[in-house]
Design an enzyme around this catalytic site. Structure first.
Site, mmCIF file in Angstrom:
data_model
loop_
_atom_site.group_PDB
_atom_site.id
_atom_site.type_symbol
_atom_site.label_atom_id
_atom_site.label_comp_id
_atom_site.label_asym_id
_atom_site.label_seq_id
_atom_site.Cartn_x
_atom_site.Cartn_y
_atom_site.Cartn_z
ATOM 1 N N HIS A 79 53.796 28.425 46.230
ATOM 2 C CA HIS A 79 55.193 28.129 46.598
ATOM 3 C C HIS A 79 55.265 26.643 46.921
ATOM 4 O O HIS A 79 54.548 26.176 47.816
ATOM 5 C CB HIS A 79 55.609 28.942 47.829
ATOM 6 C CG HIS A 79 55.479 30.422 47.638
ATOM 7 N ND1 HIS A 79 56.552 31.229 47.354
ATOM 8 C CD2 HIS A 79 54.391 31.232 47.676
ATOM 9 C CE1 HIS A 79 56.135 32.485 47.227
ATOM 10 N NE2 HIS A 79 54.822 32.514 47.420
ATOM 11 N N HIS A 115 56.537 39.536 44.062
ATOM 12 C CA HIS A 115 55.571 39.821 45.119
ATOM 13 C C HIS A 115 55.657 41.323 45.404
ATOM 14 O O HIS A 115 56.759 41.854 45.616
ATOM 15 C CB HIS A 115 55.916 39.068 46.403
ATOM 16 C CG HIS A 115 55.575 37.606 46.393
ATOM 17 N ND1 HIS A 115 56.011 36.737 45.431
ATOM 18 C CD2 HIS A 115 54.833 36.870 47.266
ATOM 19 C CE1 HIS A 115 55.544 35.525 45.698
ATOM 20 N NE2 HIS A 115 54.827 35.569 46.806
ATOM 21 N N ASP A 154 48.916 30.234 47.183
ATOM 22 C CA ASP A 154 50.121 30.738 47.865
ATOM 23 C C ASP A 154 50.854 29.617 48.617
ATOM 24 O O ASP A 154 51.769 29.014 48.080
ATOM 25 C CB ASP A 154 49.764 31.890 48.814
ATOM 26 C CG ASP A 154 50.933 32.832 49.084
ATOM 27 O OD1 ASP A 154 51.990 32.679 48.443
ATOM 28 O OD2 ASP A 154 50.792 33.725 49.940
ATOM 29 N N ASP A 155 50.467 29.362 49.859
ATOM 30 C CA ASP A 155 51.106 28.325 50.694
ATOM 31 C C ASP A 155 49.986 27.474 51.307
ATOM 32 O O ASP A 155 49.688 27.568 52.503
ATOM 33 C CB ASP A 155 51.937 28.988 51.796
ATOM 34 C CG ASP A 155 53.027 29.863 51.211
ATOM 35 O OD1 ASP A 155 54.009 29.307 50.698
ATOM 36 O OD2 ASP A 155 52.882 31.102 51.241
ATOM 37 N N GLU A 172 51.711 43.208 49.009
ATOM 38 C CA GLU A 172 51.094 42.223 49.918
ATOM 39 C C GLU A 172 51.029 42.901 51.291
ATOM 40 O O GLU A 172 49.963 43.264 51.772
ATOM 41 C CB GLU A 172 51.927 40.939 49.964
ATOM 42 C CG GLU A 172 51.381 39.867 50.910
ATOM 43 C CD GLU A 172 52.320 38.644 51.029
ATOM 44 O OE1 GLU A 172 53.509 38.730 50.645
ATOM 45 O OE2 GLU A 172 51.840 37.605 51.542
ATOM 46 N N HIS A 183 50.282 31.185 41.372
ATOM 47 C CA HIS A 183 51.003 31.654 42.565
ATOM 48 C C HIS A 183 50.879 30.597 43.653
ATOM 49 O O HIS A 183 49.917 30.589 44.421
ATOM 50 C CB HIS A 183 50.414 32.997 43.011
ATOM 51 C CG HIS A 183 51.101 33.633 44.186
ATOM 52 N ND1 HIS A 183 50.979 34.981 44.472
ATOM 53 C CD2 HIS A 183 51.908 33.125 45.146
ATOM 54 C CE1 HIS A 183 51.676 35.265 45.560
ATOM 55 N NE2 HIS A 183 52.244 34.148 45.995
#
Ligand code: ADE
Ligand code: ZN
Length: 351
Positions: A25, A203, A284-285, A206, A23
């Site tokens: 991005h 997703h 994630d980011d 969350e 996961h």
């Protein structure tokens, strides 16, 4: 005599163990330094004086407050070389964290809406994956994510653009603003993705309620749940995740930075693991949330003090929940076993 490894030794073991990331991005790996470099390359002016000023804007109070900045920064990505360089920068950092396999999200609608051709994005990313594999031996796959704040009709148009290139797309996902955009909005789209023979993820849970997790499973056929950390609010959802062996791709630093939980100690990941949910850890980011996979591991270990067996389980989960082939998984798990054996840690029996 049994020697209990020190906390420092366990952290070292976890940081150095081979693992998969499921996961991340790619647009969320855009570091301020690269954002400014790409702005210069493309003759653009970012609305921030310098990297420090951009970093100072990374103070989020919700998913939406982050997404607004994330989509704005993506504007510096213009050419195939930009997407290639973004991918290479991520893979170099991931490989340094002993990530041997990564399933990487990309958001084509963020780019095609700005007039960047779909193929420019895909060619750049796949070239980055090719060079990354050659340089660092890291295996990478692409998961095309649809933006859930847009319509299902727009997502179908993106899918039509992607269909000639399915040999380079390993799955489909659903991301962006969760609240008010339930999985049910995309049931027809994901039925088509299944017809195309690709695995899908979404997703869910969350910021959205546990009911969105159930919808992602029932209506989208999601093979994993991205985040899913609010599952704990519904015992029936937790029981189902355990029963069906559905993996959660948990992103601890993200959840703190986006105020899903106040502190790491409040995070549900320890309780989810204790209940038998197949948890994996991810970044994630990472450019926006304070770090890459090993930074997440350090933050988790500081709060939870997991033992070696738990770290083994998390890495093992990351491989078994991946979309890699059985042979690839077996190879990575053998490396994981060897890593634990080399430091005298006995690998827990079959999981
Ligand atoms: N896009 C990038 N990061 C995201 C996140 N954490 N949730 C939903 N969509 C995203
Ligand atoms: Zn995400």
């Amino acid at each position: 005599m049994t020697i209990t490894p020190s906390a420092a030794a366990i952290l070292e073991l976890a940081c150095r163990m081979p693992k998969a990331e499921l996961h991340v991005h790619i647009e969320g790996t855009l570091e301020p330094e690269l954002a400014f470099a790409l702005a210069r390359r493309n003759g653009l002016i970012l609305p921030y004086a310098d990297e420090a000023a951009l970093k100072a804007a990374y103070a989020f109070d919700s998913l939406q407050s982050f997404l607004d900045l994330y989509y704005a920064c993506a504007d510096v990505l213009r050419s195939e070389a930009d997407f290639r360089d973004l991918m290479l920068a991520y893979l170099e950092r991931a490989a340094a964290d002993q990530v041997v396999h990564s399933e990487i999200f990309f958001d084509p609608q963020t780019h095609t809406a700005r007039g960047i051709p779909f193929l420019t994005v895909l060619d750049g990313l796949t070239e980055g994956l090719r060079q990354g594999k050659a340089r660092w031996g890291i295996s990478g796959r692409l998961i095309l994510c649809f933006l859930r704040h847009l319509s299902e009709e727009e997502a179908f148009a993106t899918l039509a653009e992607a269909e000639p290139y399915l040999d380079r797309i390993d799955g489909f996902g659903l991301d962006s603003s969760e609240k008010g955009n339930p999985p049910s909005k995309f049931a027809r789209l994901f039925a088509r993705c299944h017809e195309l023979g690709k695995p899908v993820v979404a997703h869910a849970g969350e910021e959205g309620p546990p009911a969105y997790i159930s919808e992602a499973l029932d209506l989208l056929g999601s093979a994993r749940i991205d985040h899913g950390v609010r599952a704990l609010e519904d015992d029936a959802v937790v029981a189902r995740l355990v029963r069906e062996g559905i993996a959660l791709t948990v992103c601890p630093l993200s959840n703190i930075r986006l105020c899903v939980f106040k502190t790491m100690a409040d995070h549900t990941l320890g309780k989810l693991l204790a209940r038998g949910v197949k948890v994996t850890l991810n970044s994630d980011d990472p450019a926006y949330f304070g770090g890459y996979l090993n930074d997440n591991i350090r933050a988790v270990q500081a709060a939870f003090r997991f033992d070696a067996a738990t770290w083994y389980r998390l890495a093992h989960n990351s491989f078994t929940a991946s979309f890699a082939t059985d042979a690839e998984k077996a190879g990575w798990i053998a490396r994981l076993d060897a890593h634990f054996a080399a430091v005298g840690e006995v690998v827990p029996g079959p999981i």
